[in-house]
Design an enzyme around this catalytic site. Structure first.
Site, PDB file in Angstrom:
ATOM      1  N   GLY A  83       0.822  -1.200   0.000  1.00 59.46           N
ATOM      2  CA  GLY A  83       0.000   0.000   0.000  1.00 59.46           C
ATOM      3  C   GLY A  83       0.853   1.246   0.000  1.00 59.46           C
ATOM      4  N   GLN A 129       2.728  10.288   1.239  1.00 61.51           N
ATOM      5  CA  GLN A 129       4.079   9.699   1.343  1.00 61.51           C
ATOM      6  C   GLN A 129       5.000  10.171   0.225  1.00 61.51           C
ATOM      7  OE1 GLN A 129       2.558   5.451   1.957  1.00 61.51           O
ATOM      8  NE2 GLN A 129       4.447   5.423   3.144  1.00 61.51           N
ATOM      9  N   CYS A 169       6.778   0.533   7.268  1.00 62.35           N
ATOM     10  CA  CYS A 169       6.291   1.631   6.425  1.00 62.35           C
ATOM     11  C   CYS A 169       7.437   2.139   5.553  1.00 62.35           C
ATOM     12  CB  CYS A 169       5.781   2.746   7.334  1.00 62.35           C
ATOM     13  SG  CYS A 169       5.131   4.168   6.455  1.00 62.35           S
ATOM     14  N   LEU A 170       7.126   2.442   4.307  1.00 67.26           N
ATOM     15  CA  LEU A 170       8.160   3.005   3.416  1.00 67.26           C
ATOM     16  C   LEU A 170       8.712   4.303   3.984  1.00 67.26           C
ATOM     17  CD1 LEU A 170       6.559   2.595  -0.127  1.00 67.26           C
ATOM     18  CD2 LEU A 170       8.254   1.120   0.968  1.00 67.26           C
ATOM     19  N   HIS A 173      -3.815   1.263   7.675  1.00 66.74           N
ATOM     20  CA  HIS A 173      -2.476   1.874   7.690  1.00 66.74           C
ATOM     21  C   HIS A 173      -2.420   3.054   6.701  1.00 66.74           C
ATOM     22  CE1 HIS A 173       2.104   1.480   7.864  1.00 66.74           C
ATOM     23  NE2 HIS A 173       1.927   2.241   6.791  1.00 66.74           N
ATOM     24  N   GLU A 174      -2.980   2.846   5.499  1.00 66.09           N
ATOM     25  CA  GLU A 174      -2.909   3.902   4.472  1.00 66.09           C
ATOM     26  C   GLU A 174      -3.818   5.079   4.801  1.00 66.09           C
ATOM     27  OE1 GLU A 174      -0.438   3.681   2.705  1.00 66.09           O
ATOM     28  OE2 GLU A 174      -0.077   1.542   2.976  1.00 66.09           O
ATOM     29  N   HIS A 187      -2.239   7.490   7.027  1.00 59.87           N
ATOM     30  CA  HIS A 187      -1.347   8.456   6.365  1.00 59.87           C
ATOM     31  C   HIS A 187      -2.112   9.704   5.918  1.00 59.87           C
ATOM     32  CE1 HIS A 187       2.527   6.486   6.195  1.00 59.87           C
ATOM     33  NE2 HIS A 187       2.028   5.386   5.677  1.00 59.87           N
TER      34      HIS A 187
END
Ligand SMILES: [Zn+2]
Lengths: 167, 173
Positions: free
Chosen positions: A47, A52, A96-97, A138-139, A142
């Protein structure tokens, strides 16, 4: 197509809330394509959210279908997503990225119903369970300026999560 | 470039140990890396990576006044180490049973033979003095897959040790 730069915490902009998408033009569609190419460039990434890559709009992409053991809606473009129903809670490990080299345990709802517009602006309804539900939550975090670091729970003193006692 | 040292400190627990020790390290220009600190049996135990631009003796001299004032045993080792070398666990195993001699070696021995690389282990003795209960949580990497670990744990189950295994499916997003 382009791979976009990922913002990494402690960049403070990752803690800012994103704005509603109102325009579904070609530039927006191109951005979605670039965002997914960026996601796919990170091995195992399921995702990604627009903030991000520094675009503060309420858009996230989720696709957990890479692992056949996860129940999945396939590739989902989630524009202005809203979770309308939650059920159950479970702890699971997330990374997470935007937070390299760290993973931690987070509580998430185990099944959710969500409404989101697609890339054309048409409202869709999805039911998500387990790993996919976790990825969506999670997304969406963000989009609200939250990272999994804001929701960490202890690694220690785990309960026996697999034992389910029926009434 | 600063070298990494592993500091081990153990002593009777009291409030303020971490603050006093890390203050001394900060004053001496040390960098802190990964650390594990925990109260065990009324003692406070610390293991921490410290980056320091000097020799072990010099680092020892920095900490000794503080550790002595806190009554902590101090040990300093220069280590070959680096940050950002985490290994991701893919399995979590919980074990509990009536405490008896050999329970840990029995369980970890069977798991090691089945390919488990332990990355994190904590255990506790609960219950009462008369009937102690042993509880252990392990996170690790299953080098030979989950099934061989399950088989090993099933054998434990037959010996009165309760076990559970959960795959850790780390989400990246
Ligand atoms: Zn993330």
């Amino acid at each position: 197509m382009a791979i976009l730069d990922i913002l990494v915490f402690p960049d403070p902009v990752l803690k800012q809330a994103s704005e509603t998408v109102t325009v579904f033009d070609d530039e927006f569609k191109q951005f979605i394509a670039d965002l997914d190419e960026t996601r796919l460039s990170a091995p195992g990434c399921v995702g990604i959210a627009a903030p991000q890559v520094g675009r503060f709009q309420r858009v996230a992409l989720v696709d957990v279908s890479g692992n056949p053991k996860h129940k999945s809606n396939g590739y989902m473009v989630l524009v202005n997503p809203e979770i309308v129903e939650w059920e159950g809670y479970k702890k699971g490990r997330e990374g997470c990225l935007s937070v390299p080299d760290y993973t931690g345990n987070v509580m998430r709802a185990t099944s959710i119903v969500l409404e989101a517009q697609d890339v054309e602006g048409v409202t869709q309804r999805y039911e998500c369970e387990g790993f996919e539900a976790r990825a969506v939550q999670h997304e969406i975090d963000h989009l609200d300026g939250l990272l999994f670091l804001d929701r960490l729970v202890s690694r220690r003193n785990d309960l026996f999560e697999r034992k389910v006692y029926k009434k | 470039m600063a070298k990494w040292f592993m500091l081990t400190l153990v002593g009777e627990d009291r409030p303020g140990i971490v603050a006093k020790l890390t203050h001394a390290l900060f004053e001496a220009g040390c960098n802190l890396g990964e650390a594990s600190m925990m109260r065990l049996g009324g003692n406070f135990t610390m293991m921490l990576m410290v980056g320091f631009d000097g020799k072990a003796k010099a680092l020892n001299d920095v900490i000794a006044p503080v550790s002595e004032s806190l009554n902590l045993h101090l040990h300093v080792d220069e280590i070959n180490a680096a940050l950002h070398t985490h290994l991701e666990p893919d399995v979590r195993i919980s074990v509990y049973g009536a405490d008896r001699t050999g329970i840990v070696s029995e369980v970890t021995g069977a798991l090691a033979e089945s390919g488990l690389h332990i990355l994190d282990l904590e255990s506790d003795v609960a219950g009462s003095t008369e009937s102690p209960l042993y509880i252990m949580h392990i996170e690790g990497h299953a080098a030979e897959g989950i099934d061989s670990l399950r088989a090993a744990l099933n054998l434990m189950q037959d010996r009165g040790i309760e076990t559970s295994l959960e795959e850790i499916d780390t989400l990246l997003g």
